[in-house]
Design an enzyme around this catalytic site. Structure first.
Site: not given
Length: 335
Positions: A100, A141, A215
């Site tokens: 993030c 992540k 994406g």
């Protein structure tokens, strides 16, 4: 429902953790369309759990499983305590956010800024692994790099360090995060995608389960990436804004499960008992229906569905009649 599905098995397709979006109401709604896709919580910070007493943030409906908890933080001791709390609550996977790019996250020294501190990440995940039962998996992540880092150099080193600490599954957002000069919103679109690098990382780290993020807007695209040797695909905004298009066909097209998919009206009907219970407990209709606005995306009546819910659900005392009116508007246009 199929038997209990492990997060690793479900990770062939997952819905990305998204702040303010993937709350428990959103996840319950998503689970109605796919029995097998792995769902993630919004990021919950370890300090909020350990120092802030915010354990209520860990609550979920058992129907949401398979489900993973995403944590944010950088202090190994706090991460270990928070991971243990998550395991106690019944999460089968505890995920550490190293991706993030928001200013709020940077100021707390967690999120994507940790790509610059791989040794601290390795220490953190090692502490988390030691704090949870062996059947609870700790995953990471991350981004491919940040700012002026060279991803082809820093990403292999990062993966090697967390693998040595005991991590066996990662989700890689195939973009850099620019912590200086780009907003969090721009960080989702502006840095170029590098799918080839993520594919190369899977080839280099064959023992890691590697999911790709960034994406990806369709199941066709997901299948193409899986065909390149990746173990999983994580979809974010497309799964939120066009949930039926992504999730209703996912079990069949990604997992080979031929169980009949629900129709959109069947999903609406299945939400009614959940919504009724929420309203009885003092909740508001729009806390749930805001996640349902994209259910008819691309279909005749989609605008009427969104408008009826948007205009009616926030009103004081709004109930199931608003949901039924929205569905009636769609069905009236279809007739």
């Amino acid at each position: 429902m199929p038997g209990k599905i492990s997060p690793e098995a479900a990770a062939r397709l997952s819905v990305a953790p998204m702040m303010d979006w993937t709350d428990r109401h959103c996840r319950f709604f998503h689970r109605l369309m796919s029995r097998r896709t792995l769902l993630y919580t919004e990021m919950v910070t370890a300090p909020a759990l350990v120092r802030g007493g915010a354990r209520h943030l860990l609550g979920f409906d058992p129907a949401e499983q398979p489900l993973a908890l995403q944590l944010g933080g950088s202090d190994p001791g706090e991460l270990a305590q928070a991971a243990a709390m998550g395991a106690d609550e019944g999460y089968g996977e505890i995920n550490l956010n190293v991706g993030c790019p928001s200013d709020r996250v940077q100021s707390g020294c967690f999120g994507a800024v940790l790509m610059e501190r791989p040794a601290l990440v390795a220490e953190g995940v090692a502490a988390m692994i030691a704090a949870v039962p062996r059947d609870v998996e700790v995953t990471v992540k991350c981004r491919i790099g940040v700012d002026d880092q060279a991803p082809e150099q820093v990403l292999p080193d990062f993966l090697a360090r967390i693998r040595a600490a005991g991590v066996r599954r990662v989700q890689i957002h195939a973009r850099k995060a620019w912590l200086q000069g780009l907003s969090p919103k721009q960080n989702r679109d502006v840095p170029p995608l590098d799918y080839d690098l993520v594919v190369a990382m899977k080839a280099e780290f064959t023992d890691l389960h590697v999911s790709i993020n960034g994406g990806i807007t369709s199941l066709e695209q997901a299948r193409a990436l899986l065909a390149r040797g990746l173990d999983g695909v994580m979809i974010g905004r497309a799964a939120y804004h066009q949930p039926f298009d992504i999730l209703a066909a996912a079990d069949r097209e990604i997992f080979g499960d031929d169980h009949p998919a629900p129709t959109r009206p069947e999903v609406v009907a299945a939400m009614e008992p959940y919504i009724a219970r929420h309203l009885t407990e003092g909740g508001r209709l729009n806390q749930i229906t805001r996640h349902m606005l994209g259910l008819f995306a691309g279909q005749p009546g989609a605008r009427a569905w969104r408008r009826t819910l948007s205009e009616g659900a926030h009103r004081k005392g709004a109930g199931l009649e608003v949901l039924r009116a929205a569905l009636g508007a769609v069905e009236g246009l279809d007739a």
